[in-house]
Write a protein that holds these residues in place. Structure first.
Motif, short mmCIF file in Angstrom:
data_model
loop_
_atom_site.label_atom_id
_atom_site.label_comp_id
_atom_site.label_asym_id
_atom_site.label_seq_id
_atom_site.Cartn_x
_atom_site.Cartn_y
_atom_site.Cartn_z
N SER A 22 3.53 4.18 -1.01
CA SER A 22 3.96 4.90 -2.15
C SER A 22 5.36 4.57 -2.67
O SER A 22 6.31 4.67 -2.01
N GLY A 31 6.17 4.01 -9.97
CA GLY A 31 6.15 5.08 -9.42
C GLY A 31 6.35 6.17 -10.51
O GLY A 31 6.53 6.06 -11.85
N THR A 32 6.26 7.61 -10.00
CA THR A 32 6.54 8.64 -10.54
C THR A 32 7.87 8.72 -11.74
O THR A 32 7.73 9.01 -12.74
N GLU A 48 -5.09 8.73 3.20
CA GLU A 48 -4.91 9.33 1.88
C GLU A 48 -6.19 9.54 1.42
O GLU A 48 -6.18 10.35 0.48
N THR A 52 6.79 6.00 -5.15
CA THR A 52 7.55 7.32 -5.28
C THR A 52 8.37 7.65 -4.09
O THR A 52 9.31 8.00 -4.03
N SER A 53 7.59 7.27 -2.81
CA SER A 53 8.02 7.92 -1.63
C SER A 53 9.23 6.84 -1.25
O SER A 53 10.23 7.40 -0.61
N LYS A 92 -0.65 2.45 -11.54
CA LYS A 92 -0.25 3.41 -11.08
C LYS A 92 0.11 3.49 -9.68
O LYS A 92 -0.86 3.12 -8.80
N ASP A 93 1.20 4.23 -9.38
CA ASP A 93 1.47 4.45 -7.82
C ASP A 93 0.37 5.44 -7.39
O ASP A 93 0.20 6.51 -7.30
N SER A 94 -0.71 4.58 -6.64
CA SER A 94 -1.87 5.24 -5.84
C SER A 94 -2.12 4.65 -4.99
O SER A 94 -1.86 3.40 -4.44
N PRO A 95 -2.67 5.25 -3.76
CA PRO A 95 -2.79 4.80 -2.54
C PRO A 95 -3.48 3.29 -2.40
O PRO A 95 -4.65 3.29 -2.77
N SER A 149 0.79 -1.29 0.13
CA SER A 149 -0.16 0.08 0.03
C SER A 149 0.83 1.04 -0.01
O SER A 149 0.23 2.24 -0.37
#
Length: 297
Positions: A136, A170-171, A264, A138-139, A196-199, A134
């Motif tokens: 991110s 991720g982004t 989120e 990207t994070s 896609k990187d989404s919650p 769950s």
């Protein structure tokens, strides 16, 4: 790596395998051991890294046990021979590695630290995959040199028999990184879905929404846990009901994911009080012997 850090029942040398066949798994718990065993089952060479020598024996046993179960379904799988391609220890290998998969607990700071540290051991061509369900991507990639090589590979429990892997983009994830994650998923005879990187990605978002509603129904006395599960198993052909699945995942794990999604995405993911109460009591599901169902018998 230093040979003395390996489990004494595994070989103390690295056998000669083609470049690109060596995968590092960080974290030897249930998920990490299942990922390692699955990779070994498709002829990869695997190094499993634990955080402390005291965890090495347990990690080795989990992988060995998983391979033994796999061998019951596959007569061609020779467990002792397969273990010749497996090492477990506390140091990163020094030879060529194609892929690093982390399978540590769902804590953002921990996963970030794992990848930042791993980045000091490998060249910039090595792909880093997170097994997060769950958080991110990207994070997680924040602070990692060349974040385009970071991707999500969300495996499902039990890994050797589950057919799905979520490949999370991720982004900054490069197309070549996504392609490599998809290729490894297919090599494992699993089906990749690219999200896609989404919650919560696709699976956790849908699964937690169903799970939280099932817990609310139980809390409100709509039906018993057994009957709520049977409704989804028999009426919708789910292989397992949402409450039994929560028991298998762990109520504490589901609570943490629900709290993250609530923060989120809004209050539709708020954990019911019943879930909080059971976690506070230590009724965490199968691993504790009791959750929404009794696992002690």
């Amino acid at each position: 790596m230093t040979d003395s850090l390996y489990h004494d029942r595994s070989p103390t040398h690295l056998i000669d395998t083609p470049p690109g066949e060596h995968v590092v798994v960080i974290g030897g718990g249930t998920m990490g051991a299942g990922i390692a065993a699955s990779l070994l089952g498709v002829q990869a060479r695997v190094s499993l890294i634990e955080s402390s020598p005291e965890f090495v024996d347990g990690a080795f046993e989990r992988v060995s046990d998983s391979l033994t179960r796999m061998a019951r379904r596959d007569d061609l799988l020779d467990v002792p021979a397969t273990l010749q391609r497996f090492h477990v220890g506390i140091d990163h290998p020094i030879d060529e590695v194609a892929l690093v998969i982390e399978a540590v607990p769902e804590e953002l700071a921990l996963k970030q630290d794992i990848f930042r540290s791993a980045a000091t051991h490998y060249d910039n061509s090595v792909v880093f995959a997170s097994n997060t369900s769950s958080l991110s991507i990207t994070s997680i990639a924040d602070g990692v040199p060349h974040p385009q090589r970071v991707v999500g590979m969300h495996f499902f429990n039990p890994v050797p028999v589950s057919s799905l892997v979520e490949v999370v983009v991720g982004t900054h994830t490069a197309p070549a990184t996504t392609d490599l994650a998809v290729a490894w998923t297919e090599r494992l005879a699993k089906t990749p879905i690219v999200v896609k990187d989404s919650p919560g990605f696709a699976s956790s978002r849908l699964g937690v929404a169903l799970g939280m509603e099932a817990i609310r129904m139980l809390q409100e006395g709509v039906a018993s846990a057994e009957d709520i599960d049977a409704a989804m198993e028999l009426g919708y052909r789910h292989p397992m009901g949402p409450l039994r699945l929560t028991d298998l995942i762990g109520l504490d794990v589901r609570l943490a994911i629900a709290e993250h999604l609530s923060a989120e995405l809004g209050d539709r993911f708020d954990p019911p009080q019943l879930l909080r109460d059971l976690v506070a009591k230590g009724d965490l599901g199968k691993k504790s012997g009791r959750g929404f169902h009794d696992w002690s018998v």
